[in-house]
Design a protein around this motif. Sequence first.
Motif, short mmCIF file in Angstrom:
data_model
loop_
_atom_site.label_atom_id
_atom_site.label_comp_id
_atom_site.label_asym_id
_atom_site.label_seq_id
_atom_site.Cartn_x
_atom_site.Cartn_y
_atom_site.Cartn_z
N LYS A 55 5.54 -10.63 -0.18
CA LYS A 55 4.21 -11.17 0.08
C LYS A 55 3.28 -10.08 0.61
CE LYS A 55 1.90 -14.76 2.75
NZ LYS A 55 2.08 -15.81 3.77
N ASN A 56 3.80 -9.26 1.52
CA ASN A 56 2.99 -8.18 2.07
C ASN A 56 2.63 -7.15 1.00
OD1 ASN A 56 2.95 -9.27 4.62
ND2 ASN A 56 4.70 -8.09 5.35
N GLN A 57 3.56 -6.85 0.11
CA GLN A 57 3.28 -5.88 -0.96
C GLN A 57 2.19 -6.38 -1.90
OE1 GLN A 57 7.06 -5.03 -2.77
NE2 GLN A 57 7.51 -3.36 -1.34
N THR A 58 2.25 -7.65 -2.27
CA THR A 58 1.21 -8.18 -3.15
C THR A 58 -0.14 -8.20 -2.43
OG1 THR A 58 1.82 -10.44 -2.47
CG2 THR A 58 2.78 -9.60 -4.51
N GLU A 59 -0.12 -8.51 -1.14
CA GLU A 59 -1.37 -8.50 -0.38
C GLU A 59 -1.94 -7.08 -0.29
OE1 GLU A 59 -3.02 -9.76 4.06
OE2 GLU A 59 -0.99 -10.30 3.45
N ILE A 60 -1.08 -6.10 -0.10
CA ILE A 60 -1.52 -4.71 -0.05
C ILE A 60 -2.12 -4.30 -1.39
CG2 ILE A 60 -0.68 -2.32 0.06
CD1 ILE A 60 1.27 -3.29 2.25
N GLN A 61 -1.49 -4.69 -2.49
CA GLN A 61 -2.00 -4.34 -3.81
C GLN A 61 -3.37 -4.97 -4.06
OE1 GLN A 61 1.04 -5.49 -6.56
NE2 GLN A 61 2.26 -3.63 -6.23
#
Length: 150
Positions: free
Chosen positions: A61-67
């Motif tokens: 979830k954090n990776q998609t938010e960062i992207q």
Amino acid sequence: MVVAEMEEKKLEKERVVNECFPALTLSGLSAQELKDLCKELNSKIDVVDEVRYDVEVKVDKNQTEIQTLMQKISELKGTKRPNLKRVKKTTDDMLGACSDTSKLMKADFKVNLKTVKKEEEKKDEVTDWRKNVEAMSGMEGRKKKFNAAQ
């Protein structure tokens, strides 16, 4: 020294593992006690798997938010146009930009060109084409063509 450090790390790792996870004593246990131990270990494994899964979901979830945030930042910045350089227009300037030795020699391209003399083409006299056809007709005309070919 490197080998000694590797040995120290290995011993430290074994010590920590032995402290956290004491060795199981399976000797002298009955069948029912072994079953209870297996159930207990399975329940601990399930708890650890749940925690691992939760952590993986949070990371994804954090990776998609960062992207998505990175995309928004790039959209806000926009694309930058590079500063264009002026192009030198004269041949002397262009040759000077290429190399230092060419600055010494000035480019005079017309000097090196060959001169070509134009020869005037011989103009055939304009005659009546009917006379030419009459002269070439018959055996005399064919004979002239045959002699001209040889």
